[in-house]
Each structure stands twice: as C-alpha cells, then as structure tokens.
Scaffold this motif. Structure first.
Motif, PDB file in Angstrom:
ATOM      1  N   SER A 105       0.089  80.311  19.957  1.00  0.00           N
ATOM      2  CA  SER A 105       1.086  80.077  20.998  1.00  0.00           C
ATOM      3  C   SER A 105       2.457  79.801  20.402  1.00  0.00           C
ATOM      4  O   SER A 105       3.480  80.217  20.956  1.00  0.00           O
ATOM      5  N   SER A 122       3.161  84.315  30.166  1.00  0.00           N
ATOM      6  CA  SER A 122       2.665  84.060  28.813  1.00  0.00           C
ATOM      7  C   SER A 122       2.505  82.563  28.599  1.00  0.00           C
ATOM      8  O   SER A 122       3.420  81.894  28.119  1.00  0.00           O
ATOM      9  N   HIS A 168       5.373  86.300  24.704  1.00  0.00           N
ATOM     10  CA  HIS A 168       6.221  86.362  25.894  1.00  0.00           C
ATOM     11  C   HIS A 168       7.374  87.333  25.709  1.00  0.00           C
ATOM     12  O   HIS A 168       7.948  87.813  26.689  1.00  0.00           O
ATOM     13  N   ARG A 178      -3.838  82.650  30.962  1.00  0.00           N
ATOM     14  CA  ARG A 178      -3.370  84.040  30.996  1.00  0.00           C
ATOM     15  C   ARG A 178      -4.329  84.903  31.822  1.00  0.00           C
ATOM     16  O   ARG A 178      -3.897  85.722  32.629  1.00  0.00           O
ATOM     17  N   GLU A 199       2.814  78.504  32.756  1.00  0.00           N
ATOM     18  CA  GLU A 199       3.191  78.809  31.381  1.00  0.00           C
ATOM     19  C   GLU A 199       3.384  77.542  30.550  1.00  0.00           C
ATOM     20  O   GLU A 199       2.964  77.477  29.398  1.00  0.00           O
ATOM     21  N   LYS A 215      -3.734  86.931  35.544  1.00  0.00           N
ATOM     22  CA  LYS A 215      -3.973  88.357  35.728  1.00  0.00           C
ATOM     23  C   LYS A 215      -5.006  88.640  36.809  1.00  0.00           C
ATOM     24  O   LYS A 215      -4.904  89.636  37.525  1.00  0.00           O
TER      25      LYS A 215
END
Length: 706
Positions: free
Chosen positions: A12, A348, A18, A618, A511, A622
């Motif tokens: 990360s 992201s 991102h 994440r 995020e 989606k």
C-alpha cells in the motif's frame, strides 16, 4: 503484525496503484494511443525509407504539415462543437484557385489577396454556419451539399482561368517568401500554423468561448439551459473552419504556385481520418489542438511514406479509409469501456491501522455513554437542510449553511426569525469570522469565500499550488471543509481530499488514503499555498491560544494533531489525540480555555479490521453496490471536550441519534452549545451549566467590538 499485514502495508505504501486510475482519469490519456502510433510510424518509416528524416525532407514535410494541419484543426473545431464539415477540401481548393488568380492574373498585392481569400473562407463558413447553426439542418448533409457546390464553382472557374493563371507570373518577393521563405531555418508557413494552433489551444483550454464550444458539443440542450447561445457558437465554429481552410489554401498556392483539376480531391477524407485518429470525438464535446496535431502528423507521415514506397494513389486512399474505419472503431470501443475500466481501478484502498478504540461503556471512561444531548432545544426544524457548521456573531445572530447554497441567519436572541443572509451556491461548510467581521466560508467544490457584513460575496481562492508529483490536478480545491484565522490575518483551512468530490466522501473513507491537506491563504498577498500535505481526510481546524499553532483533525485516522505555523517551533507537528472512539470533524474553542470536538460517527470493529485489509476493500468496491459498503456509523451523535494535552474532559452523547444523528460542528456562545450536522434539518442548542454566560468566540479571537 503478521507477515500478511506487513506485506499489505508495504504494498500500500510503496506500490502506487492509485496512480493507474488517476492516469486513466486524465483527459490527455486519449492521446496515448495515437501518440504511440505516431512514434512507431516515425521509427518504422525512418528505418525503412532512406533519407526520410533528413533535414531537407523534414523541411518539406513541415510546409505540407502547415497546410494540412490547418485543415485538420478547422475540422476539429467543428467536430468539438458537435458538427462536421465535409466542405473543408472544397473551401481549400477555392482558396488555392483564387489566390493564384489574384496574384498571377490580376497582379493584386499579396496582402489584398490574403484579405480577399480569408473573406471568402469566412463567407463559405458563414453559409454552413447559418444552415446548420440557425436553420438547424443536419450538418452531414448540409456540408456534403456545400462540398458539391463549392467544388462545382472551382471546376467552372478553373476551366475558364487555367490558361491565364498558368501563364501568369507573380512578381512579388513577399509571395515567394510566404511559399519558400523561412525564419531561422524554420519555414514561415509552419510558424504561422504553430501560432494559430497555440492560440486555439489557449481558447479551447483557458477561455470561456472554448469551454462553451465544448459544452455545446457535449450536450446542446444542457448548454442552452445553462445560458449558452448554442446557435451562435455553432455558427462561429463553421466560420472559423472556413477561415482556416482558406488560409491553408493560400499557403499551398504560395508554395506550389499552381493548381490542377484534382487539387484538394480527397482532402476531406484525409482530414477526417487525422481528426478521428488523433482522438477527436465524432459525436462532439471531446477534442483538442494536441489531438489535431498528432492526427495530422500521423496521416501525413503515412501518406508520404506510402508514396515514397511506390504505392499508388488509389491504394493509399484505400489504406487511409481502412485506417479511418479502424480509428472510429477504436474510438467507440474506448469511450464505451473507459469509464467502466476507470471505475474498477480508480478506487485504491490504502493500509491503515488504528490504535484500539477506547471504552465507552465503562462508567469511569471519559467517553462514558450518556443521553445529555437529548435535552437540546431545536432551532429551525424543517427550515434548513444540511447545516454542516454553525457560528454566532457578537449580536447573538446564528449563521449556518444549507445544501441549497444559502447561508441562513437566525436573528438573536431567540433565533425564531431567519433570512437568507447570502446565496453562494455549492454547500457551505466550515465558517469563521475575521477581524473585520467578514464571514469566511468553505464551499465544497468551489473553494474559500468571504461574505461581508453588507452581504457582498467575494471568492478568495479556489486553487493552490500544484504539487510536482501529483497526477490528479491538486491545484483545484475539491472539498474545502473547515476554516480558521490566525492573529496576523492568514487564513488556514482544511481540504478533505484531492481525489473525490463532496458527494463521494464514503469512497474516500473506503480508501483511507492520505489525500487531504491544510491550506493557507494570505489576504495580504492574495496567494494560496499548501501548508500540510498528505493528510487522511483533513477535517477541522482551530487556532490555539498561543497565536502560533492550530489543531486539526484527520477523520479516518480518528486523531487530532497540532501544527506550529509561526514562532520558535515553526513547522513542528505533533499528535495530540490518537485513539478517538469516532471520526473527528470540526474543532472550536471553549470558554474555559479548552476545545470542543464533534465526532461525525463512531468506530466499529468490522471497519477497523477492514482498514488493515486493502485487498478486501478493493474487492468490495468492485463487486458490491456502494450502498452496501462498510460505512462509519453515523447514527450516533457525540461532542467531546479536550485540552491541549489531549486529555478528554467531557463527552456529550445523543444515543440513537434522536435529535442529532450526525454531529459535524458545535459552537459555544454565552453559556450555550450550538450543534450542526451535515445530514440534519435542524440546529440544536444545549445549555452548558458551568460555562461563562458572557463568552463570545468573536470577542475571544479579536477583542470586544470597537
């Protein structure tokens, strides 16, 4: 921390996934494919054809580009407006013909010929503009008819004047210089085209006519409803197209000095291919000078390369037609799937670990649960929506913003009468009074504004310095949310995120990425700069009493920090509270020397755990509808009091959120605590038993009124 957490944290932090979404969100990404194709074309043709990239070849190529590029730019302008101009080649041909007649046959001065040719181009464009813009005929059929008419005029005049035109001679050094001259080794015609292209770039990207033209092409009805004169914009687009095509023909005539029966034949197909290949949308609303230039270079390189390879004209035209078909297909598919792809990769989540939440169910805890806020008095019930922040002046008048773009003033002392103090637009969020009594307001999506006592509204700033490493244009203020004023007049305000707008705050919570900041605006210089970058949803600013530092909140880290902007500790930053039980919002002074803090929502173990699992979040973004994501609990309102050491001194709760389900601000004034909430339709007033009944924040900041 186990190995999986370590890997997730490192990925990360050091893998900027991102950035992929941010790149796909940029408008210039449309140029990536044609630019790549352009580079490959140059490399392939340069290696296959001897002397293809020689100085003489490039000089000749630049003269051709000057003429062809103007035609493509002309067509691009019309396509941006939502139309199409198939007559560009015919106008170009007429300009070539009449330029040669004026110079060779009638021996007119070159400036006079140029003026006449430009006037002819304007008339041709105006004809199309009237038919398409004002009479609202279909652009394709209209310009197809004008193509035939203009071409017929060309053929008639050419048959009558060809002999005199070819036997005449232009005895003009200026004419020769325009066609063959150069400035510092650069062809004059190429310089002219670059100047025009640069001017159009400024118009399209930096000026209102360009923005209006794009708006008309994107959605004509919406543009009309916004007050744009759609018919005039379409008319002017065709006039500009005709003028640039005429200039291109003038430059062509000066360069070659002759014309034939096939001059300009097929040029409209080449120009359309170049415009579409460069990325200009056929449906309008999307295009740029850069796209026109890239497309022009690509088509011209292909054409010249095929000719140098000995490929006949019909085959070249067939190849260009196939390229046009492929470009249209790719453009349609890209536009159809780009936003879908962007939606999958833009969100992201970052790795974030929080300290354990303090106990709120233990009687000895400073956060011990209670129902003290259920005793509040209600102000303005149903008369306002979304009072995110509240503030009072020396005359006990109460101010708040509404989601309708108004700042409402409730008249003291009973706050039963109210008026619209100012209409700004957007959603007014954080507010503060400066030394002169001006009301400073943060507007989501608009920036920092000032409302004078006489109700005059002034925009102070809507942008700051752009960081060198940011893909997103972080110079524009997206979500300015709270503000306070330093003793020297400098204004400090928080911006929650540079990646999302106000309505997407939940996505930023998902995020939990450090995309917020504290910004400073100096009224003395009119300059704005970012003071503290990379904060996790910066939300809440309050000046400390030392006049050299301020407190600020980071909502998703559940923390309060202190920053010194002046004095011996200038630039120093320290964490004051790191383990709040909820998500902090606005911070304001209390009468006893301490500070009030609003908690807009409460932490929960599920969301705290999910913050350490960016991959899980994440996948959730989606695969799960946004209304089913893990959200902060915003159904319980809470206000806490703390001191500069970070010690919690008191807490006020409204369990169940009966009166204030989401408290985002509070102000102490003359023994009362006034409560605001961005999702509420009321303001609360709670009686503070031990508070100073004469204390006014405006006096505490700036002293008693003179």
């Amino acid at each position: 921390m186990d190995n999986r957490d370590t890997v997730a944290r490192l990925v990360s932090r050091y893998f900027p996934d991102h950035v992929i979404g941010e790149i796909l969100s940029k408008r210039w990404i449309d140029n990536a494919i044609p630019f790549t194709a352009l580079v490959l074309t140059v490399v392939v043709l340069g290696s296959v054809i001897p002397g293809f990239l020689s100085l003489s070849s490039l000089t000749d190529f630049s003269r051709q580009f000057a003429e062809f590029g103007l035609v493509v730019l002309a067509l691009t302008i019309v396509m941006i407006s939502g139309g199409i101009d198939l007559s560009v080649a015919s106008v170009f041909s007429l300009a070539v013909l009449f330029s040669l007649i004026g110079v060779n046959v009638y021996q007119w001065p070159v400036p006079a010929v140029l003026a006449a040719i430009l006037g002819m181009g304007m008339l041709c464009g105006a004809l199309n503009g009237v038919l398409v813009g004002y009479l609202r005929l279909r652009a394709f059929l209209t310009t197809l008819v004008s193509l035939v008419i203009f071409r017929s005029v060309y053929e008639i005049v050419f048959l009558k004047m060809s002999t005199a035109m070819m036997s005449g001679f232009a005895d003009s050094d200026l004419w020769i210089f325009i066609g063959e001259g150069s400035v510092f080794g650069i062809p004059l015609s190429f310089i002219i085209t670059l100047v025009i292209a640069a001017a159009w770039h400024v118009v399209l990207s930096r000026m209102r006519p360009g923005w209006r033209l794009t708006a008309v092409g994107g959605a004509r009805r919406s543009a009309h409803n916004a007050g744009i004169n759609v018919r005039l914009m379409v008319f002017l687009a065709y006039v500009a197209s005709g003028t640039m095509c005429a200039l291109a023909g003038f430059l062509f005539a000066a360069r070659l000095g002759s014309a034939g029966s096939d001059t300009g034949v097929g040029l409209e197909v080449q120009a359309l291919t170049a415009a579409v290949l460069g990325g200009t949308a056929i449906g309008g609303g999307r295009g740029s000078v850069a796209k026109a230039i890239i497309g022009s270079l690509l088509v011209l390189l292909l054409t010249n390369g095929l000719i140098n390879l000995g490929i006949s004209g019909p085959v070249t035209s067939t190849i260009l037609g196939a390229v046009l078909l492929a470009a249209v297909f790719v453009d349609m598919r890209w536009q159809k799937h780009r936003h879908r792809l962007l939606a999958k990769v833009y969100v992201s989540p970052a790795y974030l670990t929080l300290p354990p939440a303090p106990k709120v169910d233990a009687p000895a805890s400073p956060y011990a649960l209670n129902d003290r806020l259920r005793e509040v008095e209600i102000i303005g019930l149903g008369q306002i929506e979304g009072p995110e922040d509240v503030i009072l002046d020396r005359d006990d008048n109460l101010y708040c913003g509404t989601r309708h773009g108004d700042i409402v003033r409730f008249f003291g002392p009973d706050h039963k009468r109210h008026e619209v103090f100012a209409h700004i637009g957007g959603h007014p969020l954080g507010m503060a009074f400066d030394r002169s009594g001006n009301l400073l307001v943060c507007i989501g999506g608009m920036g920092l504004f000032q409302v004078a006592p006489d109700k005059t509204v002034t925009k102070l700033t809507d942008e700051t310095n752009r960081s060198w490493t940011s893909i997103v244009d972080d110079s524009r203020l997206r979500l300015a949310d709270d503000v306070d004023v330093a003793p020297d007049g400098r204004i400090y305000f928080s911006e929650a995120t540079v990646r999302y707008e106000q309505e997407d705050w939940a996505t930023d919570a998902l995020e939990s990425r450090a995309s917020g900041r504290i910004i400073c605006y100096d009224p003395r210089t009119g300059k704005t700069r970012t003071e503290i970058p990379k904060l996790v949803f910066a939300n809440g600013v309050a000046m400390c009493r030392d006049g050299e530092s301020f407190l600020f909140a980071e909502s998703w880290t559940c923390s309060i920090s202190r920053y010194w902007f002046a004095g011996p500790n200038q630039g120093r930053r320290e964490r004051v509270i790191s383990d709040l039980p909820g998500y902090p919002d606005n911070i304001n002074r209390a009468s006893d020397g301490n500070y009030w803090l609003a908690l807009l929502g409460m932490r929960g173990p599920a969301l705290d755990l999910a913050l350490t699992m960016p991959g899980f979040r994440r996948r959730m973004a989606k695969r799960v509808a946004p209304d089913q994501w893990l959200y902060p609990n915003i159904n319980t309102g809470c206000v806490v009091k703390f001191n500069e050491k970070g010690e919690i001194l008191d807490s006020l709760w409204d369990l169940g959120g009966l009166n204030h389900p989401m408290i985002t601000s509070m102000r102490e004034h003359r023994g009362w605590l006034y409560l605001g909430g961005v999702s509420n339709n009321r303001i609360g007033r709670y009686r503070l038993k031990d508070a100073d009944p004469n204390w006014c924040a405006q006096d505490a900041y700036w002293g008693p009124a003179p």
